[in-house]
Each structure stands twice: as structure tokens, then as C-alpha cells.
Scaffold this motif. Structure first.
Motif, short mmCIF file in Angstrom:
data_model
loop_
_atom_site.label_atom_id
_atom_site.label_comp_id
_atom_site.label_asym_id
_atom_site.label_seq_id
_atom_site.Cartn_x
_atom_site.Cartn_y
_atom_site.Cartn_z
N ILE A 77 36.07 -35.06 52.55
CA ILE A 77 35.43 -34.89 51.45
C ILE A 77 36.19 -36.05 50.31
CG2 ILE A 77 34.48 -32.61 51.87
CD1 ILE A 77 36.95 -31.67 50.40
N TRP A 78 37.42 -36.45 50.98
CA TRP A 78 37.95 -37.20 49.79
C TRP A 78 37.53 -38.80 50.07
CZ3 TRP A 78 40.62 -36.70 45.61
CH2 TRP A 78 41.23 -35.81 45.15
N LYS A 79 36.59 -39.06 51.27
CA LYS A 79 36.18 -40.44 51.24
C LYS A 79 35.12 -40.77 50.18
CE LYS A 79 36.47 -41.04 56.17
NZ LYS A 79 35.77 -41.18 57.44
N PRO A 80 34.83 -41.79 49.57
CA PRO A 80 34.15 -42.22 48.45
C PRO A 80 32.87 -42.15 48.51
CG PRO A 80 35.25 -44.34 49.33
CD PRO A 80 35.89 -43.01 49.95
N TYR A 81 32.28 -42.16 49.86
CA TYR A 81 30.98 -42.39 50.32
C TYR A 81 30.71 -41.86 51.88
CZ TYR A 81 32.41 -46.55 52.63
OH TYR A 81 32.98 -47.59 53.36
N GLY A 82 29.30 -41.45 52.21
CA GLY A 82 29.28 -41.13 53.32
C GLY A 82 28.66 -39.51 53.31
N MET A 83 28.34 -39.03 54.34
CA MET A 83 27.79 -37.58 54.30
C MET A 83 28.45 -36.70 55.12
SD MET A 83 23.91 -36.59 55.55
CE MET A 83 22.98 -37.51 54.16
N VAL A 84 28.71 -35.40 54.52
CA VAL A 84 29.04 -34.08 55.36
C VAL A 84 28.00 -33.12 55.32
CG1 VAL A 84 31.01 -32.42 55.13
CG2 VAL A 84 31.53 -34.63 54.27
N LEU A 85 27.73 -32.55 56.48
CA LEU A 85 26.80 -31.78 56.67
C LEU A 85 27.32 -30.43 57.02
CD1 LEU A 85 24.16 -33.82 58.60
CD2 LEU A 85 23.76 -33.11 56.12
N VAL A 86 26.88 -29.40 56.50
CA VAL A 86 27.27 -27.82 57.09
C VAL A 86 26.07 -27.26 57.57
CG1 VAL A 86 28.23 -25.73 56.10
CG2 VAL A 86 29.05 -27.80 55.15
N THR A 87 26.21 -26.72 58.82
CA THR A 87 25.01 -25.92 59.26
C THR A 87 25.50 -24.58 59.90
OG1 THR A 87 23.63 -26.18 61.39
CG2 THR A 87 25.76 -27.01 61.79
N GLY A 88 24.54 -23.84 59.97
CA GLY A 88 24.62 -22.51 60.36
C GLY A 88 23.45 -21.64 59.98
N PRO A 89 23.26 -20.23 60.54
CA PRO A 89 22.20 -19.42 60.00
C PRO A 89 22.48 -18.84 58.39
CG PRO A 89 23.67 -18.21 61.40
CD PRO A 89 24.29 -19.56 61.36
N THR A 90 21.58 -18.28 57.91
CA THR A 90 21.39 -17.79 56.59
C THR A 90 22.58 -16.64 56.46
OG1 THR A 90 19.23 -18.01 56.20
CG2 THR A 90 20.29 -16.42 54.92
N GLY A 91 23.56 -16.59 55.47
CA GLY A 91 24.37 -15.57 55.60
C GLY A 91 25.60 -16.13 56.25
N SER A 92 25.72 -17.17 56.82
CA SER A 92 26.99 -17.50 57.37
C SER A 92 28.20 -18.21 56.58
CB SER A 92 26.41 -18.61 58.61
OG SER A 92 26.10 -20.02 58.01
N GLY A 93 27.68 -18.29 55.34
CA GLY A 93 28.91 -18.70 54.46
C GLY A 93 28.89 -20.32 53.84
N LYS A 94 27.64 -20.89 54.23
CA LYS A 94 27.49 -22.35 54.09
C LYS A 94 27.67 -22.83 52.59
CE LYS A 94 23.45 -22.99 55.75
NZ LYS A 94 23.12 -21.50 56.10
N THR A 95 27.11 -21.83 51.82
CA THR A 95 27.11 -22.19 50.24
C THR A 95 28.73 -22.08 49.78
OG1 THR A 95 25.05 -21.22 49.97
CG2 THR A 95 26.52 -21.36 47.93
N VAL A 96 29.29 -21.07 50.19
CA VAL A 96 30.69 -20.97 49.51
C VAL A 96 31.36 -22.20 50.25
CG1 VAL A 96 32.98 -19.74 49.97
CG2 VAL A 96 30.68 -18.40 49.40
N THR A 97 31.57 -22.74 51.49
CA THR A 97 32.00 -23.81 51.91
C THR A 97 31.62 -25.12 51.28
OG1 THR A 97 32.10 -22.93 54.02
CG2 THR A 97 32.29 -25.10 53.97
N LEU A 98 30.44 -25.26 50.90
CA LEU A 98 30.03 -26.57 50.18
C LEU A 98 30.59 -26.28 48.82
CD1 LEU A 98 26.12 -26.84 50.91
CD2 LEU A 98 28.09 -28.34 51.51
#
Length: 573
Positions: free
Chosen positions: A322-343
Motif C-alpha cells: 500500500i506504500w507503492k505509488p501504483y499498482g493494485m491491491v485486491l481483498v477477497t472473502g465472503p460477505t461479513g469477513s471484514g473486507k471493508t474494515v481492512t480496505l
């Protein structure tokens, strides 16, 4: 604050004394100073959090070296501490707690007495002369949390008070406040009080969702606590329409419309500094309208990456991405697995004055200052893809896309990641390797994926064992091996099981994250471009030392944080 560089820092104050007293080396102090600044933590807080120095030793050195008295916070009576003299944001921001007041002097507990800026600002805001008292960092963290909770309005305070006139913002899902207007005749005082009590009970019990379900003869109310639903009340069915009407009024929905689902939002002000939002949805079912309220606590986004449960290597890989200036970070998991808080935790780390951050979500769950948030609205043509196109004309540094659902969104996001932007998003897949093949199946060219994706994070949330009542589980060695432990460690492995006590729910209290953090290496890029499968990618990840979700979960079992039963519930295929 810019990303840290390798320029040596000139140590002073407590950091210098700790090095002089040989409690830490200068190299460790230098690195700790940089990391603490990067994570926006006080230096002492970082040292204690990372277990580089014992909190008690730091306090003793600070007291002796700077001639400041030391106090054991375990003997402090919070009821008599002058907490109200200092605003919560100052207490939390400066990591300083008012302990007692003598005449015109305010004694303030700090773990680092050389932090003169904290004392000066508190002096400015209170008009009192401030004096430092050294306290242990770990006890300071706990006492501040206890003090803040005690200062807030609790259920026990309100239950006997004015539940009818709580401070509720009536707002639609765009966050636009409207005049209260006329309230339905069904909004009777007892129903108003009961609706408010449901919200407060859910907050105090740490629930994430409230389900209000009308049936033929009863109205069932359930809370989701630590990922599991449980019934908290069963009421007469004739209350259903009145309670539904109250929640629809609070969340600015159309009272007359009962045939189609509706969305809304409620804001509940608990204290001067804490507000909880509820995302509300209604759905017509056989005997009325079911209401589901998702509890959105903005403070969950400011916990910091350390509180989420990452292992040291996983945390290092994520922060590097997340400190890289560019590129993509993807978070995956079912609903309710905490993806929003991690993002949002990742976004909040980069949320600085010099960084332009835009997000497109469906809907925006957590509202954060300094971030440009957009609710997608397909009905008017505002899709994820359209929002993303607009962002790229708004000079962004970081873009968060709530979910990549189609080729158009995926293609634009990939191009943004390739052209100097950091892109964060989610996908619904079971683990990290499957995420890469899912993008290929969507139609994104493999060479674009290989060049754009920096890291993929898969996650689950497991219930955390109660520290008070957990006991050792008697599990045969063969069963432990079958679960995934090695034969050597199964010989003397201690695992725990849930029991249940008055301090927890069914033997569990809180949740802990289980993560698979997979940086996309050159070898993985070659596999993607050679049309490899998710199995090929998983095998390569194992070669590179990346734990899958099961391995990460087994480590949490080894540490005594969760049980095998709970791990199997969230990770068994």
C-alpha cells in the motif's frame, strides 16, 4: 507525511536515553522511530506494541532520567479523575490522560515525559498548569479506553432516562439531512423508546447487524454478534407494523411504500465525540417488512493494521504494497469477513493532506474526513465503471473501488493501476490464487493482470476464545494431524476449546482475522501469462512461503486465540 526513507534520525529525548541505558540498540531505535512515524504512533507506543521493550522498564527509565514521578495506573480511581477537563481528541491524539487536579495544577499521565507538545496543548485548552506523571504504556492504553467508555452514555444510563429524545440525525443514504417533517401517528412514545433501546443494546453488545423479522404470530429480533446470529427478543406480532414505521421514519424512507425494498441510513450520536451510523434496508416478506440494520462504527477504520490480526510477515507485505505509488491491491472473502474494515484501514494509513483519495462504493459504509466518497447508483447510470472514469479525470493518487463486478470495471481499474495510481478493490472469491484466475475469466488480459496486481489478500473472521473461561481441549494426536498439524508438533501441542461464562457469549468474545497475504511475484506473473490455473498459483505461493487460510488459521489455534471447531466453521471447504 511522506513514506519513510533511509536517512538516519538524530535520536533525542527518551529514545536517546533508552539507547544509552542499553535497553535497545541504536539501530533498533532508528527503525522504531521511522516505523512509529509511518504508522502515526507515539515512539513509546510502538516500542511496547512491538514488544521491543517492556512498558515497565521504559517508565522506570523515563522517571529516573528526567526526574518525573511515576504512578501505577492500576491504583487510579477513574471516577475521581478529571477526565472531563480535556477533550477526547486531545487525550487520544496525544496519548495523555488527566490523573488528578490540585489547585491550578493538572497532573497528566504520559508514557513519554519529553512529549512537551502534549502538555503544552492541554495547558492551552484547559488554562491549567500541567505537570507530567510517568505511567506504563500498556496500562495507559487500557485506562484511556476505560475512561472513554465510562464517559460515553451507556445503556444503563439511558434506560432510566430519556430514550424518547435521543440525538438522531434523520438522513437519507446520500448523507443529506432533511427536515423531520410530520411523524406518523404510529410513532407513539413507547415504540420510539423501544426502537432506540434496540439500537443501544446492539451497540453495547458489540453486534454488527440487527434483524427485525415479522412472522404470523411473533416479531423476532436477532443480533449478529461475532459473526453468529442469536435471538434477543420475541414480541407480539401486532407490534411489527408500528416498529417498522418508526425505523422507516428514522431512516427517511417512504412510509406508504411497502411493496418494494428500500434503503436508508440512521445516525445516532452517543456522545460529543462518538457517532454510530446504521445502514438500513427493508424487504417485503410474507407477514410484513423485514428490516436489517448494519452497524457502522467509524472508529473501526482507525484501529490500525496491528489490531486486525496479521502475522508479522503478512503485515510487512501488506504495508509494502500500500506504500507503492501504483499498482493494485485486491481483498477477497465472503460477505461479513471484514473486507471493508481492512480496505479502510489501508486507505486511512495513506490519508494525508498531500494525497488525493477517491472511493466508489455500494453504499459508502464508513465516512472518513479527507476522502472523496461516492455512492454508486446504477439507476441513474452512476456505476462503478462510470465513477472510476470520473475519478481518473480528478487527479487521483489512490482509488478505492468497492467491488470489481464486470470486465469494464476490471479493465479500467487495471489500466489505472498501470498508469501511476494505487487501486484498492474487492472480489468475491474463496482465496488469493482464485482471484487471479477470476480476473482472467472476466476477460482481463493475463499480461495486464501480471503487470498491475501487487498483492492479493484473502480473509475470514473467526470468533476469539474468551480468555476467562477457555480450557485445554483433549484431542487425540491422530485427529490433530488430520486437521493439518505436523506429526512433531502434535506430540505436545496445547489447543483450547470454548466453555462459556458471564464475560462472553458461548465461550467466545470478539473476533480475530485469518489472512492469506499473497504478493504477486515474477514467477506468479509467468504462470498467469502461461494461462496457469489457480492450483498452479497456489502451489507457487506455497513454494514462496505464503500461508493459505487454513495454515494461517492453524497458527491462530496454536496461539490459543481460537478453537479448532471455530476454525473449521470458517475455513473448511
Amino acid at each position: 507525511m511522506a513514506a519513510p526513507n533511509n536517512t538516519p534520525v538524530r535520536l533525542s529525548g527518551l529514545a536517546y536515553r533508552l539507547v544509552q541505558d542499553k535497553l535497545i540498540t541504536e539501530d533498533v531505535a532508528q527503525k522504531a522511530f521511522v516505523e512509529a512515524n509511518k504508522k502515526k504512533l507515539p515512539f513509546v507506543a510502538y516500542l511496547v506494541q512491538e514488544k521491543l521493550v517492556e512498558a515497565k522498564k521504559v517508565a522506570q527509565v523515563a522517571s529516573q532520567e528526567f526526574g518525573v514521578p511515576m504512578l501505577d495506573l492500576s491504583i487510579l480511581d477513574l471516577d475521581h479523575a478529571p477526565i472531563s477537563l480535556v477533550e477526547e481528541k486531545l487525550i487520544r491524539g496525544h496519548h495523555a490522560l488527566p490523573l488528578f487536579k490540585r489547585g491550578n495544577r493538572l497532573f497528566v499521565g504520559v508514557s513519554d515525559p519529553t512529549n512537551l507538545a502534549a502538555l503544552d496543548e492541554i495547558k492551552f485548552h484547559t488554562g491549567l498548569s500541567t505537570e507530567a506523571v510517568v505511567v506504563e504504556e500498556d496500562k495507559l492504553v487500557k485506562t484511556i479506553e476505560d475512561a472513554m467508555r465510562a464517559a460515553e452514555t451507556t445503556m444503563s444510563d439511558i434506560a432510566g432516562g430519556d430514550l424518547e429524545n435521543m440525538d438522531v440525525d434523520f438522513a437519507d443514504d446520500r448523507g443529506e439531512k432533511e427536515d423531520d417533517g410530520k411523524v406518523s401517528e404510529e410513532d407513539e412514545a413507547p415504540i420510539v423508546r423501544f426502537a432506540n433501546k434496540i439500537l443501544l443494546d446492539a451497540i453495547n453488545l458489540g453486534a454488527s447487524d440487527i434483524h427485525i423479522e415479522p412472522y404470523e404470530k411473533t416479531l423476532r429480533i436477532r443480533f449478529r454478534q461475532d459473526g453468529v446470529l442469536s435471538e434477543v427478543a420475541a414480541l407480539p406480532a401486532n407490534l411489527a407494523s408500528r416498529l417498522t414505521a418508526r425505523f422507516k421514519v428514522m431512516s427517511r424512507m417512504n412510509l406508504a411504500e411497502k411493496r418494494v425494498p428500500q434503503d436508508g441510513r440512521i445516525s445516532l450520536k452517543l456522545s460529543k465525540t462518538r457517532k454510530i451510523d446504521f445502514r438500513v434496508n427493508t424487504c417485503p416478506i410474507l407477514y410484513g417488512e423485514k428490516i436489517c440494520l448494519r452497524i457502522l462504527d467509524p472508529s473501526s477504520a482507525t484501529l490500525g493494521v496491528e489490531a486486525l490480526g496479521f502475522e508479522p510477515k503478512q503485515k510487512e507485505d501488506l504495508l509494502k504494497a500500500i506504500w507503492k505509488p501504483y499498482g493494485m491491491v485486491l481483498v477477497t472473502g465472503p460477505t461479513g469477513s471484514g473486507k471493508t474494515v481492512t480496505l479502510y484501514t489501508c486507505v486511512n494509513i495513506r490519508n494525508e493532506e498531500g494525497v488525493n483519495i477517491s472511493t466508489a462504493e455500494d453504499p459508502c459504509e464508513i465516512q472518513l474526513y479527507g476522502i472523496n466518497q461516492v455512492n454508486v447508483n446504477p439507476a441513474v447510470g452512476l456505476t462503478f465503471a462510470e465513477a472510476l472514469k470520473s475519478f481518473l479525470r480528478q487527479d487521483p493518487d489512490i482509488v478505492l473501488v468497492g467491488e470489481i463486478r464486470d470486465l469494464e470495471t476490471g479493465g479500467i481499474a487495471i489500466k489505472a493501476a498501470q498508469t501511476g495510481h494505487l487501486v484498492l478493490s474487492t472480489l468475491h472469491t474463496n482465496d488469493a490464487p482464485q482471484t487471479l484466475t477470476r480476473l482472467v475469466n472476466m476477460g482481463v488480459p493475463p499480461f495486464n493482470i501480471a503487470s498491475a496486481v501487487n498483492l492479493i489478500l484473502a480473509q475470514r473472521l473467526a470468533r476469539r476464545l474468551c480468555k476467562v473461561c477457555k480450557v485445554e481441549a483433549d484431542i487425540p494426536k491422530a485427529a490433530l494431524i488430520e486437521e493439518g498439524f505436523s506429526e512433531d508438533e502434535a506430540d505436545d501441542l496445547v489447543v483450547y476449546r470454548a466453555v462459556g461464562c458471564d464475560q462472553c457469549k458461548e465461550g467466545y468474545k470478539g473476533r480475530v482475522g485469518i489472512f492469506q497475504v499473497m504478493p504477486v511475484s515474477e514467477e506468479m506473473g509467468k504462470i498467469i501469462m502461461d494461462n496457469g490455473t489457480s492450483i498452479d498459483l497456489a502451489e507457487q505461493a506455497q513454494k514462496e512461503g505464503v500461508w493459505d487460510l487454513r495454515q494461517s488459521g492453524l497458527h491462530k489455534v496454536r496461539m490459543g486465540l481460537t478453537s479448532l471447531e471455530e476454525l473449521n466453521r470458517v475455513t473448511k471447504e
